[in-house]
Design a protein around this motif. Structure first.
Motif, short mmCIF file in Angstrom:
data_model
loop_
_atom_site.label_atom_id
_atom_site.label_comp_id
_atom_site.label_asym_id
_atom_site.label_seq_id
_atom_site.Cartn_x
_atom_site.Cartn_y
_atom_site.Cartn_z
N PRO A 1 36.55 34.63 29.35
CA PRO A 1 37.93 35.07 29.22
C PRO A 1 38.76 34.65 30.42
O PRO A 1 38.32 34.79 31.57
N SER A 2 39.95 34.15 30.17
CA SER A 2 40.79 33.52 31.19
C SER A 2 42.22 34.01 31.02
O SER A 2 42.45 35.01 30.37
N ASP A 3 43.17 33.29 31.59
CA ASP A 3 44.56 33.58 31.28
C ASP A 3 45.29 32.27 31.05
O ASP A 3 44.66 31.25 30.77
N ARG B 1 29.15 41.23 24.79
CA ARG B 1 28.29 41.66 25.89
C ARG B 1 28.63 40.90 27.16
O ARG B 1 28.93 39.70 27.11
N TYR B 2 28.57 41.60 28.25
CA TYR B 2 28.83 41.01 29.56
C TYR B 2 27.54 40.38 30.08
O TYR B 2 26.50 41.04 30.09
N THR C 1 44.07 30.84 37.09
CA THR C 1 43.94 31.98 37.99
C THR C 1 42.48 32.17 38.40
O THR C 1 41.56 31.83 37.66
N PHE D 1 39.76 33.92 38.54
CA PHE D 1 38.75 34.87 38.10
C PHE D 1 38.02 34.28 36.91
O PHE D 1 38.55 33.38 36.25
N SER E 1 31.42 32.75 26.38
CA SER E 1 32.79 32.37 26.68
C SER E 1 33.19 32.93 28.04
O SER E 1 32.47 33.75 28.62
N ASP F 1 34.31 35.48 34.39
CA ASP F 1 32.95 35.96 34.15
C ASP F 1 32.46 35.39 32.82
O ASP F 1 33.25 35.00 31.97
N TYR G 1 30.65 36.00 29.22
CA TYR G 1 30.35 36.99 28.18
C TYR G 1 29.62 36.30 27.03
O TYR G 1 29.69 35.08 26.87
#
Lengths: 326, 326, 326, 326, 326, 326
Positions: free
Chosen positions: E173-175, E199-200, E179, E181, E171, E183, E185
């Motif tokens: 992660p967002s907002d 886990r990253y 926006t 950014f 997945s 990464d 996971y």
């Protein structure tokens, strides 16, 4: 305790107050702060970010005095003891050589004795902020010369002598606004007119300075290097906090950081630092130093409204700085 | 000193305090400020930006009273002397003609006697902020009429009489948020329903008001023109500062600025102005004037939390204004 | 199929092209689009958002013609058939009554015949965008009158007749920039000078118009209500997309929306709509209608660069609109 | 007055101060606030957002202690009476199982006794903020386990017991910065490792919390539901204001809000709340409750600088909450 | 050339086109692109970001089909050859278990065969974007289950089998908005309901992906690891550019990146990628793979408007990836 | 037509194409544009903003060649005729004197013959963008020297000879991002190391350049002054548009603008200018000039993807420039 010594003149009448009992940190506030209140004259809104120096056995300086139009202007001022200041009611009028543009605004001055005169640097309004440069012999007549750098720049601070045959100037490249970035650089010059051989000194590192940093007072030469106080800005969840810390720079290549104090030294805690035109600001602009005793007295702007004073001993500060360096 | 006179009624019981000895500026604070504290009732968070007027030999007014839900609502209030205020615990309930929408919120009221009644203007929530308009005869029953203007607008202020046969209304066109712009306009009307012949009065000019400006209290008619206090906002490197100043407008064409005071008159300096729900705000909303003595007493919101009071003399203020006009 | 009819004049020479075989949607593009290319004269950068009307058996109009300085200016133009246009090389020169300010810029015109003349409304530069108002009898001489509304406003569109004795004007209150909000309002006037009794019509609702909306061409009177085309803006993950749709408004109280077409009618798909000075724009500004046949021909700006044409039949469109209304 | 009772243990030595005479609101401040001052040790900048619990007849806790580098770190602390606190000078050192990443920073801790130990949750730096999870038996050794949730999240708060066989965790999904949004969710787990069955609890509703909200202390079980204090943020025209309020949640399905107090309970009013590193913050993080007397004592961060204390009675609070619920 | 092999099934009828003569890069476009045009039905605005899989000897899929209201919805579709697609005119209707909320919108689906059925993940509207989860056996009836993760999240992609006894889910992660950014996971689950042990995997690294990245199609198991295509976004001086690349992840601990291709594989170059609803987008969502021949065919959204197809050979791609890995 | 002449060398083999019949503007595109396509080698993403010069009877240059990692790097290239270019597959490797930092990235080069060698300036990555400076004799070996200026700066362009004994350098002070401001300055130097005597040349003036401007190719000396092409950026309601224009600067004090062409000369109109990695860009970087014929041929980046060519005659251009100067 280290044997570091200040390289410079005696200043036996340096304004001073002994460290309060029980204080364990190496720097402490003047108990009568703010040393300069906000309105020495009715049309002056605030006096802060002040550049005081020793002058003819007494003290003189160049002061940021926002007026009640909220123009940012500079005033000269004089003091017998460095504590009680007479600020001139009128602003400094610059003698302007041909081609040197009239400043749109002037703020955050520093004053530095080099060779035979006092040089003044400040944030100068010329199509945006840049580094204005001028000089005076007596704090009565002032002459402006070429802007040292291109816009957009702030926090221009000269070294008190040539290093390796070249004048040195700290600056903090900026932009047209108050955008959240800022690193410290050194530029070099053989004649104070043309500048080059730019070197990067440092950028934000600790959380308390994580938004931007800038050079503070004229650096103090010591046997261990150049002592520089610098301000740093933290962006909280709701605004800026300006604190200040210190670094020790290499004597010959002052873009090399020998020690960098990880904690701040002074942060906004007193009501005159927490409230005012810009809440939460401690912004150092000038230091006096006495080579005999190692005393260092620093003027700083508080809340962009008034001027405070803090004291330290060079050896105590240096020990703290080394101990807390990364 | 000039021979300017206020054109209007006597108000012998105007709240008043003489100028402190040594004060050189033409306007001074009430020594018992804040004149209205933040919570006259437990469910009221703050009382500020208050519209007080003379009423039946005493004083009455409409007050912005944010409640503890932080809703922005209006309350009526009464005072024997203009200093000690009884704020009604309940909000104003508007009588609403058909088609006039229920206000979503109401803030920053002004009250203006015209012809036969007190007109109230305020920032009215209707798809965003616009200028609400209503009236009362007694501060007990209130009737709302059509919104004067389209959204998005703030700081709607009526003139106390028709000029050239038309009602006049200051306003400050805005947008849905608190975006950093704002100029003062005058709109004209023959019936208080349809508005047109819009005229531009002025925009930001001095640094202290460089972000945006807006009309303050109902303008005061003098023999030399309309005296208008206005607030102005400066954006510092870390937030807004609201101060206020004054202009003298042409009597016949009040969109012509005769004099404009370059310095601010009052800026945030006292703790109740520097701290509160919105730090650093002095926001004038209502003036009382006594034609006999030239006394002018102005209520202003402090830190969007409490209400302060300042005093001036019309001739002293006018001289200062002319002297410091561009 | 419904019995809706256009209330208005015959326009037998309306520019027209039959619906292509196989097309199931109620509106279709002109096969020779763009009907007006970008540079009819070397110093004209683009022609779009064009206000064409029937005039003396032929066609005339007012055109947004950004020049190669990228100034936003208006030109008159003429056409025999509504397809082949002669744009005047020089801009419209407004006759200006006293006190009416010189426009700083003019864009997005609409032209509306009322009573005895053609009224022009446009986005007028006066301390920011507002609604300029003027008129012409012949598209040769043009007279400007008072700005209809205070800044900041865009997309001012008149109704082609008084309703309940009052002129009506759509507008979209805005701010100084291109901030992402915008609803449609109606203002009323008895004299085209003073405006009041503002009514809210509608705001963004569907995803394709979720950022902001604005009125398009002068509304078309039908037996079922006022037919209004309006543009809407979607903010994708990387910019704006301008499409257009339609609503049917109440005849007597046109701020009441009778039907609102949930899908867009036209969105950017053709290369001349997808690329140009502003990619992804279809912006309707003028419709021609023939009461005899129910034909409606609409001019729209494509990519803020050229002008396109689409065709529809009033009954087919109305059926689609009702069927897809919420 | 209602017969609501706290479900839990006696805490006869709960820190307490009776309600001041004349106070009509159900919650009141400790007269000696701030109960914990900003710098218990020279290298600590501030102590706030503190998680105190009853422990072995006395009190212990985990404290957010920003140091003078302005790193956000956690310290343990102990108190005999819950008022006079000894904060450990050194930070908590986490025992880290394999694969559990070293926290980049830790802030805003909560402590919750479940089953046989104290669980600690906090905002944990791991590629951005997420919910760190660990436990201690004695506030001397601390063990960290897997992060409960993916970034970006804040304000993770456990329930003090399983509900329907599952552990429950409040959280507030966020992003990498302090962007202006925030709702409260509950996630469920059978083992404190894997979390799912996410439920939405509530978002901003009242003006005082209109920007974002987050869970405060560990919820208090009562006979009428789970009592949750939560903070809420208002964006004024010039910055944030953090207040706090309360809701009563369903005992079995605590994502159902039974009552929600429309006014805030505590907002920034005292100088230690209005000024400091972040002006205008009251942020509750821990409550103590005595089931015998219904007393509830809540620790809250003030101005992100010091720690305050407020008192209430469960039945008085519950009556107020019901009366002012929407 | 390496001996890497795809671990999986034969897919002899994989859609395929041989590499054009002269092409030196390991991946090439279908000459008939876009393989799915924008409007298979009049009310469909666009078909892109499409999740095609092999199904009963033919092909089926779940497609993002924004409709002409510009709602983001999912449609099922079928194809004999993977090239010519029949998209259902109606949207997927989810069977919803109790407590599972109705999706506000659905976009960017992926389809993954695990155990005995096709699981669908997508970006699901629930108080903002999160990862919806559902399944189908036949692409006719679809059942939704609990949302896998808390908001705000996007680009949820399942692994095609359990690894170490746990389901795995990529997945990003967002907002609440778009926006800049993002990464990747991996979260783990024993039951597809509760997720933990996050886990990253990786964040932006190369300039072409320097703004944000997200997982693309379901990863392909090979003898050398999991092959993942991922999209990356570059922010130019004037907007976003979406390209895609590839990484090889560890078979047992797929959060360990074995190789990461530094150049992008495909970037926007063709007119159908450069223009459309979102210019400059190539966004891969589904791959077909033939274990016998090593052929991999990938569907990608172009300009958020249409669907393209690219081809590669696993060994050729792997060699390129290793050669260009950091 | 004016008698202006180019001051410089003959360049009989200047790439050239006569003006198309019917063209009335003084500058026209090469009919075979783009003259350099996007990928001369598979790992090169694009070739644009190219600095071509005459070299040994043929042509050579330094090219911005973003690679498929989207790194911004420089390549040398050669051409027999200025039209058909061989770009080196490998990037330029700079010889770096001690203390000169390794560039983080290099883009937007200009090449200028001064004295005895070709100097290269470019936007150089060193704690942000600044002006890199280097030289070559043969386009095979390249030596970098000190950065000319402090960050943050872009569009550094040298003059082809000393003026009044000093080297001159255009630059555009910037910040760390692509913030919307930018004016052109000239800095002076006696040694190409130390720079000072900064002069302001010009800022945005016309709408087409109202966001920011920057110097384009090395200025061309003429009998009437220095001819400078410059790019300008307009911010539309939805993004940037880069066009270019021209000014004539004073020969002795080139910070004095003699004529400034109010319309743009070239704006994005062709598909290769409207679409690509950055839509709507025409960015000139290099001009060739033939003193015998007055021909000027200019290379410009199109859509940050490919390279275009335009032609003009110096006298025709000068007449146009004078005629359309303010």
């Amino acid at each position: 305790m280290s044997s570091i010594r200040i390289v410079g003149h005696s200043l036996p009448n340096i304004p001073w107050q002994d460290k309060p009992a029980g204080e364990v940190l190496p720097i402490w506030r003047y108990s009568q702060n703010p040393v300069i209140p906000r309105s020495p004259h009715p049309h002056i809104n605030s006096v802060f970010n002040s550049a005081a120096v020793a002058h003819e056995g007494k003290f003189a300086g160049v002061f940021r005095c926002d007026n009640t139009r909220r123009q940012m202007v500079l005033h000269a001022g004089f003091s017998e003891d460095g504590l009680d200041w007479k600020i001139n009611p009128e602003t400094i009028q610059w003698n302007l050589p041909e081609d040197v543009p009239v400043p749109e605004y002037c703020y955050d001055p520093r004053v530095c004795w080099i060779d035979d005169r006092y040089y003044v640097t400040w944030c100068n309004g010329w199509h945006g902020p840049t580094i204005g440069l001028g000089y005076t012999y007596d704090f009565k007549t002032f002459t402006m010369v070429e802007n040292a750098l291109l816009p957009y720049n702030r926090n221009g601070v000269l070294f008190p002598r040539k290093v390796n045959g070249r004048y040195l100037l700290f600056s903090r490249p900026s932009d047209t606004g108050h955008t959240a970035f800022g690193d410290i650089y050194i530029s070099q010059s053989e004649d104070l007119v043309y500048w080059g051989r730019h070197r990067y000194v440092m950028g934000p590192k600790e959380p308390w300075e994580s938004t931007k940093i800038g050079a503070g007072p004229v650096p103090i030469e010591t046997t261990e290097g150049w002592l520089l106080f610098h301000h740093g800005v933290l962006t909280s969840c709701n605004g800026y906090v300006y604190s200040f810390g210190a670094v020790m720079l290499d004597l010959e290549k002052p873009w090399i950081v020998r020690y960098r104090c990880r904690p701040y030294l002074i942060n906004p805690r007193e009501l005159y630092e927490l409230t005012g035109d810009v809440p939460n600001v401690c912004f150092p602009c000038a230091s006096l130093a006495d080579a005999d005793t190692g005393r260092i007295t620093t003027y700083y702007g508080a809340a962009d409204t008034v001027t405070g004073l803090v004291f330290t001993q060079v050896n105590e500060l240096y020990d703290y700085l080394r101990k807390h360096s990364a």
